[in-house]
Design a protein around this motif. Structure first.
Motif, PDB file in Angstrom:
ATOM      1  N   VAL A 146      25.393  -3.282  19.125  1.00 62.18           N
ATOM      2  CA  VAL A 146      24.701  -4.216  20.015  1.00 62.18           C
ATOM      3  C   VAL A 146      24.722  -5.624  19.413  1.00 62.18           C
ATOM      4  O   VAL A 146      24.863  -6.618  20.148  1.00 62.18           O
ATOM      5  N   LYS A 147      24.598  -5.705  18.112  1.00 60.83           N
ATOM      6  CA  LYS A 147      24.660  -7.022  17.451  1.00 60.83           C
ATOM      7  C   LYS A 147      26.008  -7.688  17.704  1.00 60.83           C
ATOM      8  O   LYS A 147      26.083  -8.886  18.016  1.00 60.83           O
ATOM      9  N   ASP A 148      27.101  -6.902  17.625  1.00 58.23           N
ATOM     10  CA  ASP A 148      28.430  -7.439  17.919  1.00 58.23           C
ATOM     11  C   ASP A 148      28.545  -7.832  19.395  1.00 58.23           C
ATOM     12  O   ASP A 148      29.188  -8.827  19.735  1.00 58.23           O
ATOM     13  N   LEU A 149      27.903  -7.040  20.268  1.00 60.76           N
ATOM     14  CA  LEU A 149      27.935  -7.339  21.696  1.00 60.76           C
ATOM     15  C   LEU A 149      27.249  -8.666  21.985  1.00 60.76           C
ATOM     16  O   LEU A 149      27.725  -9.475  22.786  1.00 60.76           O
ATOM     17  N   ARG A 150      26.134  -8.904  21.325  1.00 60.52           N
ATOM     18  CA  ARG A 150      25.404 -10.170  21.525  1.00 60.52           C
ATOM     19  C   ARG A 150      26.240 -11.359  21.064  1.00 60.52           C
ATOM     20  O   ARG A 150      26.243 -12.418  21.700  1.00 60.52           O
ATOM     21  N   SER A 151      26.945 -11.168  19.967  1.00 65.85           N
ATOM     22  CA  SER A 151      27.741 -12.271  19.413  1.00 65.85           C
ATOM     23  C   SER A 151      29.033 -12.485  20.195  1.00 65.85           C
ATOM     24  O   SER A 151      29.614 -13.577  20.186  1.00 65.85           O
ATOM     25  N   GLY A 152      29.497 -11.425  20.857  1.00 59.72           N
ATOM     26  CA  GLY A 152      30.749 -11.524  21.606  1.00 59.72           C
ATOM     27  C   GLY A 152      31.981 -11.367  20.752  1.00 59.72           C
ATOM     28  O   GLY A 152      33.113 -11.551  21.231  1.00 59.72           O
ATOM     29  N   HIS A 153      31.817 -10.997  19.494  1.00 59.10           N
ATOM     30  CA  HIS A 153      32.954 -10.846  18.582  1.00 59.10           C
ATOM     31  C   HIS A 153      32.878  -9.499  17.878  1.00 59.10           C
ATOM     32  O   HIS A 153      31.793  -8.997  17.571  1.00 59.10           O
ATOM     33  N   LEU A 154      34.042  -8.919  17.619  1.00 59.22           N
ATOM     34  CA  LEU A 154      34.125  -7.647  16.897  1.00 59.22           C
ATOM     35  C   LEU A 154      34.549  -7.924  15.468  1.00 59.22           C
ATOM     36  O   LEU A 154      35.630  -8.468  15.220  1.00 59.22           O
ATOM     37  N   ASN A 155      33.690  -7.553  14.531  1.00 58.51           N
ATOM     38  CA  ASN A 155      34.026  -7.760  13.126  1.00 58.51           C
ATOM     39  C   ASN A 155      34.987  -6.698  12.620  1.00 58.51           C
ATOM     40  O   ASN A 155      35.848  -6.956  11.791  1.00 58.51           O
ATOM     41  N   ASP A 156      34.832  -5.482  13.089  1.00 58.57           N
ATOM     42  CA  ASP A 156      35.734  -4.393  12.730  1.00 58.57           C
ATOM     43  C   ASP A 156      35.629  -3.322  13.811  1.00 58.57           C
ATOM     44  O   ASP A 156      34.893  -3.465  14.781  1.00 58.57           O
ATOM     45  N   SER A 157      36.392  -2.262  13.645  1.00 58.27           N
ATOM     46  CA  SER A 157      36.354  -1.187  14.643  1.00 58.27           C
ATOM     47  C   SER A 157      35.008  -0.467  14.546  1.00 58.27           C
ATOM     48  O   SER A 157      34.657   0.062  13.485  1.00 58.27           O
ATOM     49  N   PRO A 158      34.233  -0.445  15.632  1.00 61.69           N
ATOM     50  CA  PRO A 158      32.897   0.145  15.560  1.00 61.69           C
ATOM     51  C   PRO A 158      32.944   1.662  15.399  1.00 61.69           C
ATOM     52  O   PRO A 158      33.875   2.323  15.875  1.00 61.69           O
ATOM     53  N   ALA A 159      31.926   2.198  14.737  1.00 64.40           N
ATOM     54  CA  ALA A 159      31.838   3.644  14.536  1.00 64.40           C
ATOM     55  C   ALA A 159      31.534   4.356  15.843  1.00 64.40           C
ATOM     56  O   ALA A 159      31.911   5.513  16.029  1.00 64.40           O
ATOM     57  N   CYS A 160      30.848   3.674  16.754  1.00 58.94           N
ATOM     58  CA  CYS A 160      30.461   4.284  18.028  1.00 58.94           C
ATOM     59  C   CYS A 160      30.927   3.402  19.186  1.00 58.94           C
ATOM     60  O   CYS A 160      30.829   2.178  19.122  1.00 58.94           O
ATOM     61  N   LYS A 161      31.406   4.060  20.227  1.00 50.57           N
ATOM     62  CA  LYS A 161      31.793   3.365  21.449  1.00 50.57           C
ATOM     63  C   LYS A 161      31.029   3.969  22.613  1.00 50.57           C
ATOM     64  O   LYS A 161      30.626   5.132  22.565  1.00 50.57           O
ATOM     65  N   TYR A 162      30.880   3.192  23.680  1.00 52.14           N
ATOM     66  CA  TYR A 162      29.947   3.568  24.748  1.00 52.14           C
ATOM     67  C   TYR A 162      30.548   3.394  26.126  1.00 52.14           C
ATOM     68  O   TYR A 162      31.413   2.536  26.348  1.00 52.14           O
ATOM     69  N   VAL A 163      30.056   4.224  27.067  1.00 59.89           N
ATOM     70  CA  VAL A 163      30.260   3.978  28.489  1.00 59.89           C
ATOM     71  C   VAL A 163      28.864   3.877  29.105  1.00 59.89           C
ATOM     72  O   VAL A 163      28.015   4.753  28.911  1.00 59.89           O
ATOM     73  N   VAL A 164      28.626   2.775  29.781  1.00 58.58           N
ATOM     74  CA  VAL A 164      27.323   2.497  30.390  1.00 58.58           C
ATOM     75  C   VAL A 164      27.446   2.717  31.894  1.00 58.58           C
ATOM     76  O   VAL A 164      28.301   2.114  32.552  1.00 58.58           O
ATOM     77  N   TRP A 165      26.603   3.581  32.428  1.00 56.48           N
ATOM     78  CA  TRP A 165      26.599   3.909  33.851  1.00 56.48           C
ATOM     79  C   TRP A 165      25.530   3.083  34.551  1.00 56.48           C
ATOM     80  O   TRP A 165      24.366   3.141  34.193  1.00 56.48           O
ATOM     81  N   ILE A 166      25.951   2.296  35.569  1.00 60.76           N
ATOM     82  CA  ILE A 166      25.007   1.482  36.338  1.00 60.76           C
ATOM     83  C   ILE A 166      24.454   2.310  37.492  1.00 60.76           C
ATOM     84  O   ILE A 166      25.216   2.909  38.259  1.00 60.76           O
ATOM     85  N   SER A 167      23.131   2.341  37.625  1.00 58.09           N
ATOM     86  CA  SER A 167      22.482   3.069  38.716  1.00 58.09           C
ATOM     87  C   SER A 167      22.810   2.371  40.039  1.00 58.09           C
ATOM     88  O   SER A 167      22.457   1.209  40.246  1.00 58.09           O
ATOM     89  N   TYR A 168      23.456   3.131  40.944  1.00 56.01           N
ATOM     90  CA  TYR A 168      23.996   2.501  42.144  1.00 56.01           C
ATOM     91  C   TYR A 168      24.123   3.534  43.259  1.00 56.01           C
ATOM     92  O   TYR A 168      24.471   4.687  43.013  1.00 56.01           O
ATOM     93  N   SER A 169      23.814   3.148  44.483  1.00 55.59           N
ATOM     94  CA  SER A 169      23.987   3.955  45.682  1.00 55.59           C
ATOM     95  C   SER A 169      22.888   5.008  45.831  1.00 55.59           C
ATOM     96  O   SER A 169      21.883   4.996  45.122  1.00 55.59           O
ATOM     97  N   GLY A 170      23.081   5.926  46.801  1.00 58.76           N
ATOM     98  CA  GLY A 170      22.078   6.947  47.086  1.00 58.76           C
ATOM     99  C   GLY A 170      22.007   8.009  46.005  1.00 58.76           C
ATOM    100  O   GLY A 170      22.873   8.087  45.120  1.00 58.76           O
ATOM    101  N   LEU A 171      20.991   8.861  46.087  1.00 58.46           N
ATOM    102  CA  LEU A 171      20.736   9.823  45.016  1.00 58.46           C
ATOM    103  C   LEU A 171      21.885  10.815  44.847  1.00 58.46           C
ATOM    104  O   LEU A 171      22.285  11.112  43.714  1.00 58.46           O
ATOM    105  N   GLY A 172      22.428  11.336  45.944  1.00 59.09           N
ATOM    106  CA  GLY A 172      23.546  12.272  45.822  1.00 59.09           C
ATOM    107  C   GLY A 172      24.723  11.650  45.113  1.00 59.09           C
ATOM    108  O   GLY A 172      25.331  12.252  44.225  1.00 59.09           O
ATOM    109  N   ASN A 173      25.060  10.412  45.497  1.00 58.16           N
ATOM    110  CA  ASN A 173      26.147   9.696  44.828  1.00 58.16           C
ATOM    111  C   ASN A 173      25.862   9.484  43.354  1.00 58.16           C
ATOM    112  O   ASN A 173      26.746   9.616  42.501  1.00 58.16           O
ATOM    113  N   ARG A 174      24.625   9.134  43.047  1.00 58.31           N
ATOM    114  CA  ARG A 174      24.281   8.882  41.638  1.00 58.31           C
ATOM    115  C   ARG A 174      24.468  10.129  40.779  1.00 58.31           C
ATOM    116  O   ARG A 174      24.971  10.048  39.651  1.00 58.31           O
TER     117      ARG A 174
END
Length: 552
Positions: A146-174
């Motif tokens: 998150v610190k790298d995300l705030r800065s907008g720069h990658l210092n090295d290859s991160p140990a963890c990578k993420y997929v963020v799901w945005i809550s969107y559409s009706g409940l069945g779709n979600r």
């Protein structure tokens, strides 16, 4: 105070000291009696201490054998119950049961899994849980990324990578898109983090031990979610158009637009060449209203792993849904109370899910005609005797019909039909509908809690009828492991003939798949690539997964 008693007779106290001779004469018989009593007691105790001779009574031996077998059976049943409770190892043990009653209690409603999860799927889920524990919110790895995300720069290859799901559409779709995002995270060794939106926390328990799957409120991109679209500079499709992915700089995050309105560049997400680039990006932020799992099976880089995870291809959402989606205690209360009151004590439960896309005010007669034509033709419900002749039976079979619809009109018509006329088979049919909200209210908390409860109740039925195009029905059939009868979408206000068709599989339909051959770089029919990805029954251009025997 502790008392120390002297070994003496009460008779001693009544004699004067001077009468010693008389006292001795009277004391002797008492001493002998006491000794005799103690000796008898000793002999009696030996009968319990010494080894016993073999039991010769066959009836006694049989009783003891039955007792032993019963004890062994209890142990076996206990182990079976524990295994069922964990759904064959699909769910991890060790959660606090009181915080989420549905996680371990749902099996008591007679709904185990349809088939067994592969050992590879179970091992990958345990591996993912370990990764989530290491990389989830506020862990050391998360804080650094998150610190790298705030800065907008990658210092090295991160140990963890993420997929963020945005809550969107009706409940069945979600629900369907969240399962899709989780599978993508599983395939790419990423951690899934969920935008809680307005009500996700009130609907679903935490699926992973130890660390939450919900994004923290101080996540740097939270305020930007509503603004992300295809015109955003961080949108992967736009970057491809501008050829900005050719730069040597890897961005700290990308936005993936995978909604129904995505364009050809956005759809390149489903090409292996593009996945090679995406793998370098620490944060992928995804918005979608599509169950895009079928297209993952068409990607060579994922295909073998998916086949190992799901040897039976039509169980993907069934297993992932039962693993991920556990109603909160509030929603589980709605489910359990309704089930016990109306569905528990019948011989058969029939679910009918009605979703009408026609404009205008219902109920519509052609929709009612279609429902009755399907259920009677397929022998899901008995016909009624219009003449009123009662078929007598000592113990008539009972059926409970659970109907879900935004309108109460269809329920009232079917209920009155079975109330006013006897069935030709003598069966007793009860018709029930938990709610009728009038219209879809996506942002209303209680509306979605009732919707989630009704999806779950439908999944607990024995046979199911669903409406074309409805993600509400897809969720119910997938969770329940049911191949429903699908009501065809009416055209021009008339009931279709035939009214319905049995589904090829329990899998949901991907409504807006790409029709593109990544290797040939040209358009193609992606429903003809492999035998286990076919076009949907209710949407001819959609794609769904089927088992190997379903498409032959």
């Amino acid at each position: 105070m502790k008392r120390h008693w002297r070994n003496r007779s009460y008779d001693d106290e009544s004699l004067p000291d001077s009468d010693s001779d008389t006292r001795s004469i009277r004391k002797l018989p008492l001493t002998r009696l006491m000794a005799l009593f103690l000796f008898s007691l000793f002999l009696f105790s030996l009968t319990f201490l010494l080894p016993q001779p073999p039991i010769r009574s066959s009836s006694t031996a049989k009783t003891l054998l039955q007792l032993k077998q019963t004890q062994q059976g209890d142990t076996s049943e206990s182990g079976k119950l524990q295994n069922d409770k964990l759904l064959g190892g699909l769910i991890a043990d060790g959660f606090d049961e009181r915080s989420c009653l549905s996680r371990y209690h749902s099996v008591t409603y007679g709904k185990g899994l349809s088939g067994n999860p592969s050992s590879y799927l179970i091992s990958r889920l345990r591996k993912y849980e370990a990764l989530h524990k290491e990389c989830g919110p506020y862990t050391e790895s998360y804080n650094k990324t998150v610190k790298d995300l705030r800065s907008g720069h990658l210092n090295d290859s991160p140990a963890c990578k993420y997929v963020v799901w945005i809550s969107y559409s009706g409940l069945g779709n979600r629900i369907l898109t969240l399962a899709s995002a989780f599978l993508y995270a599983l395939l790419t060794d990423r951690v899934l983090l969920v935008d809680p939106g307005v009500d996700m926390v009130d609907l679903f328990c935490e699926p992973f031990p130890h660390v939450s799957w919900f994004l923290p409120p101080d996540f740097p991109l939270n305020n930007q979610f509503s603004n992300f679209d295809q015109k955003s500079d961080q949108c992967y499709g736009k970057m491809l158009k501008n050829k900005s992915t050719k730069n040597s700089m890897v961005p700290s995050f990308l936005y993936l637009h995978l909604g129904h309105d995505y364009d050809d560049q956005d759809k390149l997400f489903f090409c292996d060449e593009d996945q090679t680039f995406l793998q370098k990006v620490p944060w992928l932020v995804m918005r979608t209203d599509n169950y895009f799992v079928p297209s993952l099976f068409l990607m060579p880089s994922f295909e073998q792993q998916l086949i190992d995870l799901f040897p039976n291809k039509e169980t993907v959402f069934h297993f992932l849904g039962r693993y991920l989606f556990h109603p909160t205690n509030k929603v589980w209360g709605l489910v359990s109370r309704y089930y016990q009151a109306y569905l528990a004590k019948v011989d058969e439960r029939v679910g009918i899910q009605i979703r009408v896309f026609d404009t205008g005010t219902g109920p519509f007669q052609h929709v009612l005609d279609q429902i009755l034509a399907c259920t009677l033709k397929e022998n899901l419900l008995p016909d009624v005797n219009q003449k009123g002749n009662v078929v007598t039976s000592k113990k008539p079979k009972s059926k409970a019909v659970l109907m879900t619809s935004l309108s109460s009109g269809y329920f009232e018509k079917v209920r009155d039909m079975y109330w006013e006329h006897p069935t030709v088979t003598g069966e007793v049919v009860g018709i029930y509908q938990p709610s009728h909200e009038g219209y879809q209210q996506t942002e209303k908390k209680m509306h979605n809690q009732k919707a989630w409860a009704e999806m779950y109740l439908l999944s607990l039925t024995d046979v199911l009828v669903t409406s074309s195009w409805s993600t509400f029905g897809y969720v119910a059939q997938g969770l329940g492991g049911l191949k429903p009868w699908i009501l065809y979408k009416p055209e021009n206000g008339t009931a279709p003939d035939p009214p319905c068709q049995r589904a090829m599989s329990m899998e949901p339909c991907f409504h807006a798949p790409p029709f593109y051959d990544c290797k040939a770089k040209r358009g193609t029919d992606t429903g003809a690539f492999v035998p286990y990805v076919r076009h949907c029954e209710d949407m001819s251009w959609g794609l769904k997964l089927v088992d190997g025997n379903s498409w032959q």
